[in-house]
Design a protein around this motif. Structure first.
Motif, short mmCIF file in Angstrom:
data_model
loop_
_atom_site.label_atom_id
_atom_site.label_comp_id
_atom_site.label_asym_id
_atom_site.label_seq_id
_atom_site.Cartn_x
_atom_site.Cartn_y
_atom_site.Cartn_z
N PHE A 113 0.84 -1.18 0.00
CA PHE A 113 0.00 0.00 0.00
C PHE A 113 0.88 1.24 0.00
N VAL A 114 0.34 2.29 -0.65
CA VAL A 114 1.11 3.52 -0.84
C VAL A 114 0.68 4.53 0.21
N ARG A 115 1.65 5.18 0.82
CA ARG A 115 1.39 6.19 1.84
C ARG A 115 2.11 7.48 1.43
N VAL A 138 0.73 3.81 -8.41
CA VAL A 138 0.63 2.39 -8.06
C VAL A 138 2.03 1.87 -7.80
N CYS A 139 2.18 1.08 -6.72
CA CYS A 139 3.45 0.49 -6.33
C CYS A 139 3.38 -1.02 -6.52
N THR A 140 4.41 -1.63 -7.13
CA THR A 140 4.49 -3.08 -7.34
C THR A 140 5.72 -3.60 -6.60
N VAL A 141 5.53 -4.63 -5.74
CA VAL A 141 6.60 -5.25 -4.93
C VAL A 141 6.69 -6.71 -5.34
N GLY A 142 7.92 -7.24 -5.48
CA GLY A 142 8.10 -8.64 -5.87
C GLY A 142 9.31 -9.26 -5.21
N ASN A 143 9.28 -10.59 -5.06
CA ASN A 143 10.43 -11.39 -4.62
C ASN A 143 10.46 -12.63 -5.47
N GLU A 144 11.27 -13.62 -5.07
CA GLU A 144 11.41 -14.81 -5.90
C GLU A 144 10.16 -15.67 -5.88
N VAL A 145 9.18 -15.34 -5.02
CA VAL A 145 7.93 -16.12 -4.97
C VAL A 145 6.85 -15.47 -5.83
#
Length: 854
Positions: free
Chosen positions: A180-182, A248-255
């Motif tokens: 979420f963006v703050r 819009v914010c997009t977050v990712g990891n190896e999953v």
């Protein structure tokens, strides 16, 4: 312990429990994977069996076992399988799984023997644990399952058991949660600094961050370029109006990768300098212009966020609120300066712009064209007029369109003028039907305006008429000749050519005092037109009315309808003479009378006399007409004839019915005559003394002429009536018949009376016999009656004699006594209407009922 798929047999479960210490001891053997003499990757080691067991094979020595270590990655919430042997090997006969988190001691997880398996009670913290064929399956994997899993197994091989050890290092990955963006502020003024932070609750490191920006009104998303900051924070330094929109914010990891919900960042700015536009666009020096009655739209635009609040001022006074000000059908009073005031209510800033609007308006209405004759009636004056307007309208006359050369010449001669334009056209040089146009031009009239006139002479000629005023005090002469441009000029002259009255267009009226000298005089109406060389005229002669009748004498039968016709004749002017009728008593017949009906036409009047009566309606009727110069009268005689008398009537039969409430009447006629029906009258035949007979009343009317009998009812049986019959012919009644009273009906009751008498005699005889028999049997009870009826006189017995008549009767002997006794009931046979004797005893009334034979 928790159970796997199936519980272990009691004995075999005990064997497995006994095996767990040995397996645990083997796990703690000094031959660890690091110190084991076997090379890495070896799984099974062979040893000589020390003794025979009852198991499927011989157990190898612990020092000859094989060891293996490997790493496995799992995702929280998903499923991971941990195998206890190499791929393709047979499942272990016995397997034991344990788990050690970090540096802590291992704990049992599951144990299995062939298809049998058991799960330790605390294994639920790792997920849903299942042991199948030596493979440990963890469903709904939990983060607590990250650590070292140890497997010990006995594998059957060529008739003996081989021991294998495996260490599985399990790494549990946590998916990234929804970020979420703050922002530091939801709305920021243009030029300030704002930062947006992308926050995520959980997720295995390392994590990557990316940002997307979308314009406020939609459109494709794009990565913001040239913006400060990286990673989880996006910094806008300084913020401008282009930075407003959705982030819009997009977050990712190896999953996995997760995207946040869009967050709107509002950049507050403005208002800029307003720009005013005018539609329709008509610029001029110092401002704009518009034509009156046009729809003018003023639009003010001052970029601002939040949007500007617009206020319109006209000559310094507020007139409207909003970006668009519509002046529908603009009026001349709405000209002036218009100021647009833009205000940002958030920043409390204002800007304004002003324009000047000029309103052009044409004169009211439209140009008017007219053509009048000049004083000498030879030329035509063309006049075009359209006053008013701003600026004044320009007018010019244009000649006939079909002659270009003449048009150019006329335009040069006529020229141009403002508001009023006049041109003189000679009548002799102008053809009948020539058209002229007046063209008007004005800034407020893009299409201009025009009016036109056509010079023409009306067809035909003048018409003359005369009329009298109310009361015939004056005579009005009217001359008309409508049409034409210019209109025809009319004037009156007398028979000698002397002018009477003033000339006038279209119609000339001359009023004269009514008198008898006007009868038979001639009057002339002369007509002149500039386009007509020779004039025209009409003549009028004043005449006294003349009357004529269809017939001088009219005959009608009594009761009919007579029509008297009267009409005017002649061709002169009758001045509205009114025709009236007078009756024989010289009274005017007016509409609405029941006796008369008037029918009027333009030249005739008919009088109808309804239901003519003799001799009342007969006589001389007079048809009269009068106007302002004289009167006329015409007599018409009306003769009313009576119908022939009807024939006489004679009553042939008049008789009561049996009930005396009806009579049967028959009659016959004598002689010939016109007959339309019969009337039967009645009255009482007998009246009290000293009273005159009553009037005749109609018992039956409207009897058909072919009828000769009638049955009349409703009579009173106690009254004697007299009847007579009259024959009627239309309204004439004949002589009444002779007066007769009804005769009594014939007696028809003889059979019934005779039958009743016979029956009465029989009943009386039977009653007498029964009475005598009863008296004879009851002699002691009724001695007097018995002696009276049955006594026999003894010798020497003699009744006393009271009178000489008795003496004579007594002397007659016994033979005379019997008749006397037989005659005893004689007095009872006397009539009932006879007066009673006062010396006798009171009579006894006896009622005998005798049935009547019909």
């Amino acid at each position: 312990m928790e159970r796997g798929r199936a519980p272990l047999p009691p004995r075999r479960g005990l064997w497995l429990l006994c095996l767990l210490p040995a397996l645990a001891g083997g796990e703690q053997s000094p031959h660890t994977p690091e110190t084991s003499p076997h090379p890495p990757g070896a799984w099974l080691a062979e040893a000589r069996p020390t003794r025979r067991t009852s198991g499927p094979g011989q157990l190898l020595a612990a020092g000859e076992a094989a060891y293996e270590e490997r790493a496995v990655t799992g995702v929280r919430g998903r499923t991971v399988e941990l195998s206890c042997g190499p791929g393709g090997s047979a499942p272990p006969a016995v397997v034991f799984w344990s788990f050690a988190a970090g540096s802590g001691p291992p704990r049992a997880v599951a144990v299995g023997s062939g298809p049998e398996a058991a799960v330790a009670p605390g294994a639920g913290t790792l997920g849903r644990v299942t042991l199948r064929n030596g493979t440990l399956e963890l469903r709904e994997l939990r983060a607590a399952a990250q650590g070292r899993f140890l497997c010990q197994g006995l594998f059957p091989e060529r008739g003996r058991l081989r021991v294998g050890y495996a260490a599985v290092l399990l790494r549990v990955l946590v998916p990234v949660s929804k970020p979420f963006v703050r922002p530091t502020a939801a709305a920021v003024a243009e030029g300030a600094t704002v930062a947006l932070t992308c926050a995520v609750r959980e997720g295995t490191e390392p994590r990557s961050f990316s940002w997307q920006h979308q314009q406020p009104r939609g459109g494709p998303s794009a990565s913001p370029e040239g913006l400060g900051g990286a990673g989880a924070e996006l910094r806008l330094t300084p913020a401008n109006r282009s930075h407003a929109g959705w982030y819009v914010c997009t977050v990712g990891n190896e999953v996995n990768n997760r995207t946040s919900e869009p967050v709107y960042l509002d950049i507050v700015y403005g208002p800029d300098q307003p720009a005013i536009s005018v539609e329709p666009f008509s610029p001029e020096a110092g401002g704009f212009s518009a034509g009156e009655r046009e729809d003018v739209v003023l639009t003010c635009l001052a970029p601002s966020n939040p949007p500007s609040r617009y206020v319109w001022l006209h000559n310094g006074s507020q007139v409207h609120t909003g970006p668009t000000y519509v002046l529908a059908a603009i009026a001349r009073a709405q000209a002036g300066t218009y100021t647009c005031l833009a205000e940002n209510t958030h920043l409390q800033t204002r800007t304004q712009a002003t324009i000047v609007l000029t309103v052009y308006y044409p004169p009211a209405g439209s140009p008017s064209c007219s053509a009048v004759a000049t004083g000498d009636l030879r030329d035509v004056a063309l006049r075009c007029r359209w006053p008013g307007g701003f600026p004044p309208v320009r007018l010019r006359w244009v000649g006939p369109q079909d002659e270009e050369e003449e048009e150019e010449e006329e335009e040069g001669v006529m020229g141009t003028s403002f508001s009023v334009a006049t041109s003189i056209q000679p009548g002799a040089a102008t053809r009948n039907g020539s058209s002229f146009s007046c063209l008007a031009s004005h800034p407020a009239l893009p299409q201009g305006a025009a009016c036109g006139t056509t010079l023409w002479v009306p067809a035909g000629g003048p018409s003359c008429a005369a009329a009298a005023t109310k009361g015939d005090e004056f005579v009005m002469l009217r001359c008309r000749w409508e049409g034409g441009t210019p209109p025809v000029t009319l004037r009156w002259r007398d028979g000698g050519g002397r002018a009477l009255g003033d000339p006038a267009p279209f119609a000339a009226i001359l009023v004269l005092s009514a008198n008898g000298t006007l009868g038979g005089r001639d009057f002339i109406c002369a007509a002149d037109h500039p386009l007509q060389a020779a004039g025209a005229e009409c003549r009028l002669r004043l005449e006294v009315p003349e009357l004529e009748a269809e017939r001088s004498e009219v005959a009608v039968l009594e009761g009919g309808e007579a029509r008297l016709a009267c009409r005017r004749r002649g061709g002169g002017a009758y001045l509205g003479a009114t025709v009236v009728w007078y009756d024989p008593e010289d009274r005017e017949v007016t509409p609405g009378l029941a006796k008369y009906r008037l029918e009027r036409g333009e030249e005739w009047v008919n009088l109808s006399i309804r239901d003519a009566e003799w001799p009342r309606d007969g006589g001389i009727y007079r048809c009269a007409a009068a106007n302002a110069v004289g009167t006329a009268s015409l007599p018409v005689r009306l003769r009313v004839d009576r119908y022939p008398a009807p024939p006489n009537v004679t009553i042939s039969k008049l008789r009561y019915t049996r009930a005396r409430t009806e009579v049967r009447l028959e009659w016959r006629t004598q002689g010939t005559g016109n007959l339309t029906g019969f009337v039967v009258q009645r009255r009482q035949a007998k009246k009290p003394s000293r009273r005159a007979p009553g009037p005749w009343e109609t018992a039956a009317g409207d009897i058909e002429p072919h009828s000769r009998d009638r049955r009349l009812g409703g009579l009173d049986p106690a009254v004697i009536y007299a009847f007579r019959v009259l024959a009627v012919n239309h309204r004439t009644a004949g002589h009444p018949s002779e007066v007769q009273t009804p005769a009594e009906p014939p007696f028809e009751a003889y059979p019934a009376v005779t039958g009743a008498a016979v029956v009465g005699m029989l009943v009386a005889t039977v009653a007498s016999l029964l009475a005598m028999r009863c008296i004879a049997r009851h002699r002691d009870t009724l001695p007097r009656l018995h002696d009276l009826l049955f006594r026999v006189a003894g010798p020497g017995a003699q009744e006393p004699i009271g009178t000489p008549e008795d003496t004579e009767t007594t002397g007659s002997g016994e033979e005379g006594a019997a008749p006397r006794d037989a005659a005893a009931p004689g007095p009872a046979a006397e009539p009932l209407s006879a007066p009673p004797d006062p010396t006798d005893e009171p009579p006894v009334n006896v009622t005998v009922t005798t049935p009547a034979t019909p």
